[in-house]
Design an enzyme around this catalytic site. Structure first.
Site, PDB file in Angstrom:
ATOM      1  N   ARG A   1     -21.502  68.293  24.332  1.00 16.10           N
ATOM      2  CA  ARG A   1     -20.465  68.612  25.323  1.00 16.10           C
ATOM      3  C   ARG A   1     -20.669  70.033  25.860  1.00 16.10           C
ATOM      4  O   ARG A   1     -20.458  70.300  27.044  1.00 16.10           O
ATOM      5  CB  ARG A   1     -19.084  68.478  24.657  1.00 16.10           C
ATOM      6  CG  ARG A   1     -17.930  68.432  25.617  1.00 16.10           C
ATOM      7  CD  ARG A   1     -18.044  67.195  26.479  1.00 16.10           C
ATOM      8  NE  ARG A   1     -17.048  67.222  27.523  1.00 16.10           N
ATOM      9  CZ  ARG A   1     -16.706  66.169  28.230  1.00 16.10           C
ATOM     10  NH1 ARG A   1     -17.281  65.013  28.016  1.00 16.10           N
ATOM     11  NH2 ARG A   1     -15.806  66.261  29.174  1.00 16.10           N
TER      12      ARG A   1
ATOM     13  N   ILE B   1     -12.093  66.565  30.951  1.00 19.13           N
ATOM     14  CA  ILE B   1     -11.330  67.743  30.497  1.00 19.13           C
ATOM     15  C   ILE B   1     -12.179  68.961  30.842  1.00 19.13           C
ATOM     16  O   ILE B   1     -13.341  69.065  30.447  1.00 19.13           O
ATOM     17  CB  ILE B   1     -11.070  67.682  28.966  1.00 19.13           C
ATOM     18  CG1 ILE B   1     -10.294  66.408  28.591  1.00 19.13           C
ATOM     19  CG2 ILE B   1     -10.339  68.936  28.493  1.00 19.13           C
ATOM     20  CD1 ILE B   1      -8.890  66.303  29.101  1.00 19.13           C
TER      21      ILE B   1
ATOM     22  N   ASN C   1      -5.219  70.050  41.223  1.00 21.11           N
ATOM     23  CA  ASN C   1      -5.372  68.659  40.816  1.00 21.11           C
ATOM     24  C   ASN C   1      -4.314  67.818  41.516  1.00 21.11           C
ATOM     25  O   ASN C   1      -3.219  68.302  41.794  1.00 21.11           O
ATOM     26  CB  ASN C   1      -5.195  68.560  39.294  1.00 21.11           C
ATOM     27  CG  ASN C   1      -5.353  67.137  38.789  1.00 21.11           C
ATOM     28  OD1 ASN C   1      -6.290  66.424  39.128  1.00 21.11           O
ATOM     29  ND2 ASN C   1      -4.411  66.693  37.961  1.00 21.11           N
TER      30      ASN C   1
ATOM     31  N   HIS D   1      -2.045  64.448  40.909  1.00 20.61           N
ATOM     32  CA  HIS D   1      -1.617  63.541  39.835  1.00 20.61           C
ATOM     33  C   HIS D   1      -0.669  62.489  40.419  1.00 20.61           C
ATOM     34  O   HIS D   1       0.235  62.836  41.185  1.00 20.61           O
ATOM     35  CB  HIS D   1      -0.918  64.328  38.720  1.00 20.61           C
ATOM     36  CG  HIS D   1      -0.532  63.455  37.563  1.00 20.61           C
ATOM     37  ND1 HIS D   1      -1.458  63.004  36.650  1.00 20.61           N
ATOM     38  CD2 HIS D   1       0.656  62.900  37.211  1.00 20.61           C
ATOM     39  CE1 HIS D   1      -0.839  62.234  35.766  1.00 20.61           C
ATOM     40  NE2 HIS D   1       0.437  62.155  36.087  1.00 20.61           N
TER      41      HIS D   1
ATOM     42  N   ASP E   1      -1.838  68.747  33.020  1.00 16.66           N
ATOM     43  CA  ASP E   1      -0.790  68.586  34.049  1.00 16.66           C
ATOM     44  C   ASP E   1       0.362  69.569  33.859  1.00 16.66           C
ATOM     45  O   ASP E   1       1.517  69.248  34.157  1.00 16.66           O
ATOM     46  CB  ASP E   1      -0.249  67.135  34.063  1.00 16.66           C
ATOM     47  CG  ASP E   1      -1.344  66.111  34.314  1.00 16.66           C
ATOM     48  OD1 ASP E   1      -2.278  66.411  35.074  1.00 16.66           O
ATOM     49  OD2 ASP E   1      -1.266  65.008  33.753  1.00 16.66           O
TER      50      ASP E   1
END
Length: 197
Positions: A66, A93, A108, A110, A151
């Protein structure tokens, strides 16, 4: 000129709304410097290519760890030199280093009215399934800044959408996209480009 990079994982309908907004002039003073996807099969990459926008796939599957993926992702972002990073259905993520480096420069979209139906595990159809399960009468979409939480960043714009009798998660998802997501994401970018956010 606001240089933006759009990060996507799937079909890229929000990317298309941004491309259309830049072309029509509803998003002013903005250039899409590049599109990055973590998914080689994402139709969003095709949308970018069809519009002459540099498109890149950086997939975690291509890296041993990662950490290596995060480094490659950040390297490509830095190369594109964005003033704003737009997460438009990006199911990755973000590495903390990226959030630190681009503090208040990542937004972002949502598909709910945050703080409802958000946080870990709430993405795509799952959001609409939960909204219907709870019996909410109003849902919608939110554009927010990205911070270390899921979020949890400052809200920029929201738009409400009515839930209708007989809605399925798919029908509701489509209505939220058409009536909220594709409207407020371009508006938010335009306001940021104009220095109003």
């Amino acid at each position: 000129m606001l240089n933006i990079v759009v990060c996507v994982s799937g079909g890229g309908t929000n990317l298309q709304a941004i491309i259309d907004g830049v072309k029509s002039g509803t998003i002013r003073n903005t250039k899409i410097a590049g599109v990055i996807s973590n998914n080689a099969g994402a139709f969003a990459l095709k949308r970018a290519e069809n519009n002459g926008i540099p498109a890149f796939c950086i997939s975690p599957k291509s890296f041993q760890s990662r950490a290596e993926f995060n480094d490659a992702f950040l390297e490509k972002l830095n190369e594109l030199n964005p003033d704003l990073i737009v997460l438009a259905g990006f199911l990755v993520i973000l590495p903390e280093k990226m959030i630190e480096n681009y503090r208040d420069k990542i937004i972002n979209i949502h598909p709910s009215l945050i703080p409802s139906f958000c946080g870990t595990g709430f993405y795509g159809l799952k959001v609409h399934e939960e909204a219907l399960k709870r019996g909410v009468k109003v849902t919608g979409a939110t554009v927010h800044y990205v911070d270390e939480g899921t979020d949890t960043g400052r809200i920029i714009k929201q738009r409400a959408v009515e839930v209708q009798q007989g809605d399925t998660p798919e029908i509701l998802q489509k209505r939220v996209m058409e009536q909220a997501e594709w409207v407020i994401l371009p508006q938010a970018i335009d306001e940021i480009a104009a220095g109003h956010q």
